[in-house]
Each structure stands twice: as structure tokens, then as C-alpha cells.
Design a protein around this motif. Structure first.
Motif, PDB file in Angstrom:
ATOM      1  N   SER A  20       0.832  -1.196   0.000  1.00  0.00           N
ATOM      2  CA  SER A  20       0.000   0.000   0.000  1.00  0.00           C
ATOM      3  C   SER A  20       0.879   1.263   0.000  1.00  0.00           C
ATOM      4  O   SER A  20       0.597   2.243  -0.692  1.00  0.00           O
ATOM      5  CB  SER A  20      -0.888  -0.056   1.240  1.00  0.00           C
ATOM      6  OG  SER A  20      -1.612   1.086   1.413  1.00  0.00           O
ATOM      7  N   ASN A  23       2.405   1.811  -3.412  1.00  0.00           N
ATOM      8  CA  ASN A  23       1.463   2.490  -4.305  1.00  0.00           C
ATOM      9  C   ASN A  23       1.613   4.001  -4.215  1.00  0.00           C
ATOM     10  O   ASN A  23       1.566   4.699  -5.232  1.00  0.00           O
ATOM     11  CB  ASN A  23       0.024   2.102  -3.955  1.00  0.00           C
ATOM     12  CG  ASN A  23      -0.386   0.793  -4.607  1.00  0.00           C
ATOM     13  OD1 ASN A  23      -0.051   0.538  -5.763  1.00  0.00           O
ATOM     14  ND2 ASN A  23      -1.095  -0.039  -3.873  1.00  0.00           N
ATOM     15  N   SER A  40      -3.970  10.471   1.679  1.00  0.00           N
ATOM     16  CA  SER A  40      -4.565   9.787   0.527  1.00  0.00           C
ATOM     17  C   SER A  40      -5.899  10.402   0.133  1.00  0.00           C
ATOM     18  O   SER A  40      -6.749  10.649   0.984  1.00  0.00           O
ATOM     19  CB  SER A  40      -4.789   8.313   0.863  1.00  0.00           C
ATOM     20  OG  SER A  40      -3.566   7.721   1.177  1.00  0.00           O
ATOM     21  N   ASN A  54      -9.199   3.009   3.185  1.00  0.00           N
ATOM     22  CA  ASN A  54      -7.771   2.933   2.901  1.00  0.00           C
ATOM     23  C   ASN A  54      -7.128   1.630   3.376  1.00  0.00           C
ATOM     24  O   ASN A  54      -5.922   1.532   3.483  1.00  0.00           O
ATOM     25  CB  ASN A  54      -7.086   4.121   3.587  1.00  0.00           C
ATOM     26  CG  ASN A  54      -6.001   4.705   2.707  1.00  0.00           C
ATOM     27  OD1 ASN A  54      -5.731   4.183   1.628  1.00  0.00           O
ATOM     28  ND2 ASN A  54      -5.372   5.770   3.167  1.00  0.00           N
ATOM     29  N   PRO A  56      -5.718  -1.845   2.869  1.00  0.00           N
ATOM     30  CA  PRO A  56      -5.243  -2.535   1.671  1.00  0.00           C
ATOM     31  C   PRO A  56      -6.157  -3.693   1.253  1.00  0.00           C
ATOM     32  O   PRO A  56      -6.645  -4.427   2.101  1.00  0.00           O
ATOM     33  CB  PRO A  56      -3.869  -3.056   2.090  1.00  0.00           C
ATOM     34  CG  PRO A  56      -3.434  -2.150   3.180  1.00  0.00           C
ATOM     35  CD  PRO A  56      -4.683  -1.718   3.888  1.00  0.00           C
ATOM     36  N   TRP A  60     -10.797  -1.816  -1.369  1.00  0.00           N
ATOM     37  CA  TRP A  60     -11.011  -1.799  -2.812  1.00  0.00           C
ATOM     38  C   TRP A  60     -12.149  -2.756  -3.173  1.00  0.00           C
ATOM     39  O   TRP A  60     -13.046  -2.424  -3.948  1.00  0.00           O
ATOM     40  CB  TRP A  60      -9.723  -2.199  -3.541  1.00  0.00           C
ATOM     41  CG  TRP A  60      -9.746  -1.916  -5.014  1.00  0.00           C
ATOM     42  CD1 TRP A  60      -9.296  -0.793  -5.645  1.00  0.00           C
ATOM     43  CD2 TRP A  60     -10.235  -2.777  -6.054  1.00  0.00           C
ATOM     44  NE1 TRP A  60      -9.481  -0.887  -6.994  1.00  0.00           N
ATOM     45  CE2 TRP A  60     -10.062  -2.107  -7.283  1.00  0.00           C
ATOM     46  CE3 TRP A  60     -10.818  -4.055  -6.087  1.00  0.00           C
ATOM     47  CZ2 TRP A  60     -10.425  -2.646  -8.515  1.00  0.00           C
ATOM     48  CZ3 TRP A  60     -11.188  -4.593  -7.305  1.00  0.00           C
ATOM     49  CH2 TRP A  60     -10.997  -3.894  -8.495  1.00  0.00           C
ATOM     50  N   TYR A  78      -3.693  -0.824  -7.729  1.00  0.00           N
ATOM     51  CA  TYR A  78      -3.452  -0.753  -6.292  1.00  0.00           C
ATOM     52  C   TYR A  78      -3.483  -2.115  -5.641  1.00  0.00           C
ATOM     53  O   TYR A  78      -2.571  -2.487  -4.903  1.00  0.00           O
ATOM     54  CB  TYR A  78      -4.482   0.170  -5.613  1.00  0.00           C
ATOM     55  CG  TYR A  78      -4.360   1.589  -6.047  1.00  0.00           C
ATOM     56  CD1 TYR A  78      -3.342   2.388  -5.542  1.00  0.00           C
ATOM     57  CD2 TYR A  78      -5.242   2.136  -6.972  1.00  0.00           C
ATOM     58  CE1 TYR A  78      -3.203   3.696  -5.947  1.00  0.00           C
ATOM     59  CE2 TYR A  78      -5.104   3.450  -7.390  1.00  0.00           C
ATOM     60  CZ  TYR A  78      -4.084   4.225  -6.875  1.00  0.00           C
ATOM     61  OH  TYR A  78      -3.939   5.503  -7.292  1.00  0.00           O
ATOM     62  N   GLU A  82      -0.453  -4.512  -3.987  1.00  0.00           N
ATOM     63  CA  GLU A  82      -0.549  -4.979  -2.601  1.00  0.00           C
ATOM     64  C   GLU A  82      -0.469  -6.510  -2.545  1.00  0.00           C
ATOM     65  O   GLU A  82       0.232  -7.082  -1.704  1.00  0.00           O
ATOM     66  CB  GLU A  82      -1.856  -4.479  -1.969  1.00  0.00           C
ATOM     67  CG  GLU A  82      -1.783  -2.999  -1.614  1.00  0.00           C
ATOM     68  CD  GLU A  82      -3.152  -2.333  -1.506  1.00  0.00           C
ATOM     69  OE1 GLU A  82      -4.179  -3.029  -1.653  1.00  0.00           O
ATOM     70  OE2 GLU A  82      -3.188  -1.111  -1.274  1.00  0.00           O
TER      71      GLU A  82
END
Ligand SMILES: [Zn+2]
Length: 247
Positions: A20, A23, A40, A54, A56, A60, A78, A82
Motif C-alpha cells: 500500500s 502504491n 490519501s 484505505n 489494503p 477496494w 493498487y 498490494e
């Protein structure tokens, strides 16, 4: 004593966290942006992310790959990075017993991963990452051996670059590729280093023919980094192979 499962879970977790962070480096360092400020935020609507946006990989997936505010797609890059970092950390933890050594190798291969992705995206890598990576590679083994092997491969690569550039009448390989050759030498020594470079060149050639875009300038660092990783993971087998060839 930790069990293998504990080792895998622990190193995998550290891996996603470092991934993370990678990234952020990949996104900001090539643009000369500060890596800690601003916090971020969404690349489209600029809204700062909440902590639970946020986490990892999980965030998402939970957000369905979209920004929580503007619903704009968030790049799958991303979670790929990770995930790759987690796999890398697990493989390093399983290969190396000493915690301090595993730590140095993890830093080294993390930096190489960042350099590879930056090279893929920008076709150039910042010296402020490649040079420190070279210094980290001097720490993985005996300093004098690492340093002399690095010099040997840097010399060899510089000569090769000069000859190839003269033959094809244009610049072959970047200066950053030469630094990576030094990192390869420092990490696995000259003999295994040459094997790593050979594997990298072979992979690059195959990908080049698959893409078959003559105008497309293939970045070489991802191949060199992956070639080094493969050779390092299988260094015992590769060393045995060299011994068989010599005898
Ligand atoms: Zn947004």
C-alpha cells in the motif's frame, strides 16, 4: 517458535501494508510530490479518504473498485501491487530463516517492485529510488563481495551498452538498467547474476515478439527485477546447475 502458517499470515499482512505504501511511492515520487502529504485522496474528486477506505485490498473490494464519494473507478493496479508485495514477502519469509536478513531482502525487492512499476508507467525511473536500492543490495551479503560483484556487472553492462548502441546506431538500454545490473550482481553474485540477466533478456524477447509493436519501447527494469527474483528464489537449484555444467 512460529508455525509456517503464522509466518505466512504475518509476512503476508506486512506485505499488503508495505504494498500500500509502494502504491503511494509509485504515484507520487515520479511527479516529485511529497509522499506523506497530502493524505490519501481520490484522484478524481480530490476528497480525502476515510481510514476505512484505505485498508489494503479489503477497501477496494468492499467499495467495488470505485471511489466512495464520486463513484469513479479506482485503478486495479493498487490491489495488484498490494497482492504481489504480500506474495513476495511470504516467499522471502519462507526462504530466509534470519529475521534481519529477511527484512533487508524485503526492502530490496519492494524497492525493485516500485522501480519496475514506475518504469512500466513512465519509461524512466528516478535516481532517488534506484541509487538507494543499489546501496541496500550491498547489505544483503558480505559487503566486499557484493560491492565487487556489483562493479563487475556494472562494467560488463556499460561495455555491452556501448557495443550494442554502436551496432544499432542508437542508445540501447538506459542508465537505470545498468544500476539494476549492479543490484543483481550485489544480490546474487556474478555467476547467478549472469543467469538472472539471461532469464530477463529471454523473457523480454518473448514479450517483445508477442506484443510485436516495433515502435513500443519495452521497459527492461521489470524483466531484470523479475529475473533477479526468480534466480534468487531458486539460487540453490541454479548453483547446482552451474556446478553440473562446469564438471
Ligand atoms: Zn472520488
Amino acid at each position: 517458535m512460529t508455525s509456517t502458517l503464522e509466518l505466512i499470515v504475518f509476512s503476508g499482512l506486512i506485505g499488503v501494508i508495505i504494498g500500500s505504501f509502494l502504491n503511494v511511492i509509485i504515484l507520487r515520487v515520479p511527479k516529485n510530490e511529497n509522499i506523506s502529504l497530502p493524505a490519501s485522496h481520490c484522484m478524481t474528486c480530490q476528497k480525502p479518504l476515510k481510514w476505512y477506505h484505505n485498508i489494503p485490498i479489503f477497501s477496494w473490494i468492499l467499495l467495488g473498485g470505485k471511489c466512495a464519494f464520486c463513484k469513479e473507478k479506482i485503478s486495479i493496479q493498487y490491489i495488484i501491487i498490494e497482492f504481489l508485495t504480500a506474495c513476495m514477502f511470504i516467499s522471502i519469509a519462507l526462504r530466509i530463516d534470519s529475521v534481519s536478513e529477511a527484512f533487508i531482502y524485503s526492502i530490496l525487492f519492494s524497492m525493485l517492485l516500485a522501480l519496475s512499476v514506475i518504469d512500466l508507467k513512465y519509461k524512466a525511473v528516478p535516481d532517488c529510488i534506484s541509487i538507494p536500492t543499489l546501496f541496500v543490495s550491498f547489505l544483503v551479503g558480505d559487503f566486499f563481495n557484493s560491492f565487487s560483484s556489483a562493479l563487475f556487472l556494472i562494467g560488463g553492462f556499460t561495455l555491452l551498452r556501448f557495443v550494442v548502441s554502436w551496432i544499432i546506431k542508437k542508445d540501447a538500454m538506459g542508465e537505470a538498467d545498468i544500476i539494476i545490473a549492479g543490484i543483481i550482481g550485489a544480490t546474487v553474485g556474478v555467476e547467478l547474476g549472469l543467469i538472472a540477466i539471461y532469464i530477463s533478456a529471454l523473457m523480454a524477447l518473448i514479450v517483445f515478439f508477442i506484443l510485436s509493436k516495433k515502435e513500443y519501447e519495452l521497459p527492461f527494469i521489470p524483466f531484470l527485477a523479475f529475473g533477479l527474483y526468480i534466480t534468487w528464489i531458486f539460487s540453490e537449484q541454479a548453483t547446482n546447475l552451474i556446478r553440473i555444467i562446469y564438471e
